[in-house]
Design a protein around this motif. Sequence first.
Motif, short mmCIF file in Angstrom:
data_model
loop_
_atom_site.label_atom_id
_atom_site.label_comp_id
_atom_site.label_asym_id
_atom_site.label_seq_id
_atom_site.Cartn_x
_atom_site.Cartn_y
_atom_site.Cartn_z
N ASP A 259 1.10 -1.09 0.04
CA ASP A 259 0.14 0.03 -0.05
C ASP A 259 1.20 1.30 0.06
N HIS B 136 -2.11 2.33 9.01
CA HIS B 136 -2.63 1.07 9.65
C HIS B 136 -1.75 -0.06 9.10
N GLU C 194 0.60 7.78 6.16
CA GLU C 194 -0.40 8.24 5.26
C GLU C 194 -1.15 9.82 5.58
N GLU D 139 1.86 8.37 1.26
CA GLU D 139 1.77 7.15 2.21
C GLU D 139 2.95 6.34 1.72
ZN ZN Z 1 -3.40 2.95 3.59
#
Ligand code: ZN
Length: 345
Positions: free
Chosen positions: A215, A279, A308, A322
């Motif tokens: 991510d 997260h 992020e 991020e």
């Molecule tokens: Zn994320």
Amino acid sequence: MREPQTLLEPLELDALYVTRPENVRYLSGFPHPEDAQVLVTGEGALLLTDPRYPEAERESRIPARILKREEREAFLRELRGRVGFEAEHLPYAALERLRELAPVEWVPTKGVVERLRLRKTPEEVERIRRAQALAEEALHHVLPLLQPGVEEREIALELEFFLKRRGAEGVAFPPIVASGERGALPHAGASGKRLQAGELVTLDLGAKVEGYHSDMTRTLALGKVAEELRRAFQAVEEALEAALSALSPGKAAKEVDALAREVLKGYGLDRYFVHSLGHGVGLAVHEGPGLSPYTEEVLEPGMVVTVEPGVYLPGVGGVRLEELVLLTEEGPELLSRFPRGYREV
Ligand code: ZN
Ligand code: ZN
């Protein structure tokens, strides 16, 4: 990984019936966890699936049983004692059915396997690294498409196509390509809007490799952008750097979140940061620990988290940067390597 049966004792359970796909995959390695469950008992863990997966025994790290519907029902009827189920995942109707089948004491549990998943093993980190490396290749691949007149969804499709062609299991989530005003929507997806000169474009993407996700978000400028957006970018970059330098084992996750907000406050932009700072990432794209004002979690080595910060100016545009970070005893290690500095394309 710890022996799964050690999960039972602290909860005084005779068995734990695991249904959440990420947890099933974590305990078994089985690549079709949506159609399987794991039963943990004092003797160990057992994968339960159905005849659509004749190779389950080979695909699973733990013993597997391939059961037809009647066989499965007969199997569950044999359960005895206190059996835990995943209260945050099992639908109510499914629980009722289980109660009819097996009149044992069904005990709601929360976050039991998720807690094990917080700290990654080197093998898990390796898969996340591979997913991240692929996602970065995909982002390099679409850079030439970032031009006025190109639709956001063409870019998103190209990202997705590239990742699958390169052998990813898929995208971690539908890529976000949000340009101009749409950049003010944190989870914008990708639309038929065409990119225009003078806009910021936010690209948020991840790949999935052997069940593990990556991510990362970058915001790029299409030529010169308004001073207001340039300033928002600077604020977000500073907030990100402050948070990254504060990441270390032993730190409360909410302290790191607060630090980023403090930097944005200095710019008068904190009220435009409408989500949590980060997260955990692993078998789920969003998992523990949460870096937000509302968590009590403490950072530990082996955790993989995103950082992020973002600023979303309604009707104007937005910025999010991020990074994907592995926490080690020595501090944070960036798994995302794509340059994040302000860049006009
Ligand atoms: Zn994320
Ligand atoms: Zn993201």
